[in-house]
Write a protein that holds these residues in place. Structure first.
Motif, mmCIF file in Angstrom:
data_model
loop_
_atom_site.group_PDB
_atom_site.id
_atom_site.type_symbol
_atom_site.label_atom_id
_atom_site.label_comp_id
_atom_site.label_asym_id
_atom_site.label_seq_id
_atom_site.Cartn_x
_atom_site.Cartn_y
_atom_site.Cartn_z
ATOM 1 N N LYS A 238 0.653 -1.167 0.178
ATOM 2 C CA LYS A 238 -0.030 0.231 -0.058
ATOM 3 C C LYS A 238 0.807 1.131 -0.092
ATOM 4 N N PRO A 239 0.562 2.251 -0.444
ATOM 5 C CA PRO A 239 1.132 3.462 -0.475
ATOM 6 C C PRO A 239 1.378 3.939 1.047
ATOM 7 N N ILE A 240 2.496 4.643 1.368
ATOM 8 C CA ILE A 240 2.887 4.910 2.682
ATOM 9 C C ILE A 240 2.834 6.694 2.836
ATOM 10 N N ASN A 241 2.554 7.194 3.837
ATOM 11 C CA ASN A 241 2.728 8.702 4.098
ATOM 12 C C ASN A 241 3.295 8.639 5.421
ATOM 13 N N VAL A 242 4.292 9.550 5.407
ATOM 14 C CA VAL A 242 4.648 10.000 6.938
ATOM 15 C C VAL A 242 3.983 11.214 7.256
ATOM 16 N N VAL A 243 2.743 10.854 7.696
ATOM 17 C CA VAL A 243 1.474 11.882 7.860
ATOM 18 C C VAL A 243 1.694 13.064 9.069
ATOM 19 N N GLU A 244 2.585 12.628 9.985
ATOM 20 C CA GLU A 244 2.977 13.696 10.947
ATOM 21 C C GLU A 244 4.596 13.678 11.146
ATOM 22 N N THR A 245 5.225 14.777 11.193
ATOM 23 C CA THR A 245 6.602 14.996 11.453
ATOM 24 C C THR A 245 6.865 16.213 11.778
#
Length: 349
Positions: A238-245
């Motif tokens: 599945k596509p992955i996002n670092v959705v908080e950093t």
């Protein structure tokens, strides 16, 4: 690639008179400035009935319309709470306190549908939706609390999965084009990430995108992040996002402030990135490179959490002072920092 920004405090900042400025000191609309600097997506959280009203449905719609008018992608983050939902807090909205079982599932469906119907009417449907925020420990406590001690039961996991499924069902009914993200806070922890997403697979939770939080003072090194994202991409496809950093541009604490990360010892995992605009930029450059290199092109992007939460007022509707202003991408007066160059590939000076 997604170069996203979570600016959920924007409405409250503007309401309180906060302002933003470009390098030349000219006052600017924040969203327009973010787009000019290379941002192409915006994330907003939504709370059911928050104190002060900020981040509720009524106040979210106008910000969503501004995002869409600029042609930016829009990620909507359902907390399913009246306040912060995170690893330490996943409390039910007060109006749902007495609900359980099928009634609670229906409340999740109805609320999700109500929000998306209002956004559709405004021409501001999100491109992607999070069904829950940092849901590693479950959601809507204690009914769907998982992961620790007496709460980590098959029954609670099933309850949790059923609630998420109802939220997903409401999103799919609103528009089949909206992608669904499941977001946990284990960016540097592969074992915990596998445990969570394996369980969701076993329980038949069907979603589109994996979201991870990654803050180096809590979640390890960038090497840990790289290894985890690479494994998750291969394992789940599945596509992955670092959705908080985020990363600090200073450790200075003006009088009366106390940052959420406030000591140099908390930066020891990343000594190559000094707490400065240049260090912040280098951190983002290396994080972006890690996301780009995820196998099979599944590293989709990242969202910087609250890059614009400037200390423009002494009190906030969330009930605590601003503890984040050294992790923004603006200085304390609202002037944009040079670290935005990471989004355009300009090297740090």
């Amino acid at each position: 690639m997604i170069y996203g920004m979570d600016v959920s405090f924007l409405d409250e900042i503007e309401h309180g008179g906060g302002r933003y400025y470009d390098e030349a000191g000219r006052e600017r609309d924040l969203l327009e400035l973010l787009k000019e600097k290379g941002g192409n997506a915006v994330r907003l959280r939504i709370w059911n009935d928050p104190a002060g009203g900020f981040c509720n449905l009524e106040r979210t719609v106008p910000i969503a319309k501004r995002i869409k008018a600029l042609g930016m992608a829009f990620l909507l983050d359902f907390h399913y709470s009246d306040k912060w939902a995170d690893p330490a807090n996943q409390w039910k909205p007060a109006a749902w306190e007495a609900l359980s079982g099928a009634e609670l599932e229906q409340a999740v469906y109805d609320y999700t549908a109500e929000v998306l119907a209002a956004l559709a009417e405004a021409g501001a449907l999100p491109d992607m939706v999070q069904v829950g925020n940092e849901v590693t420990p479950g959601m809507l406590w204690d009914n769907a609390r998982v992961g620790v001690d007496e709460f980590d039961t098959d029954e609670n996991w099933a309850t949790f999965a059923n609630l998420v499924k109802r939220g997903i069902e409401a999103v799919r009914a609103a528009s089949p084009d909206i992608r669904i993200m499941i977001h946990i806070d284990r960016g540097g922890d592969n074992a915990s990430s596998r445990k969570f997403f394996d369980r969701f697979e076993q329980l038949g939770v069907e979603f589109d995108v994996i979201g991870q939080s990654f803050y180096p003072w809590w979640h390890g090194t960038l090497g840990d992040l790289r290894d985890n994202l690479n494994d998750l991409a291969v394992r789940y496809g599945k596509p992955i996002n670092v959705v908080e950093t985020a990363y600090p541009w200073t450790l200075e604490e003006p009088e009366g402030y106390r940052w959420v990360m406030n000591g140099k010892e908390e930066l020891l995992p990343l000594p190559e990135y000094p707490p400065s605009p240049q260090g912040q930029q280098r951190y983002l450059e290396d994080l972006i490179a890690i996301v780009r290199e995820v196998p099979n092109g599944l590293g989709e992007g990242f969202y910087y959490w609250e890059p614009a939460w400037i200390p423009s007022q002494p009190t906030w509707s969330v009930g605590h002072p601003n503890n984040w202003a050294n992790l923004t991408m603006f200085d304390f007066e609202g002037k944009v920092l040079s670290s935005f160059a990471a989004l355009s590939g300009q090297p740090a000076k």
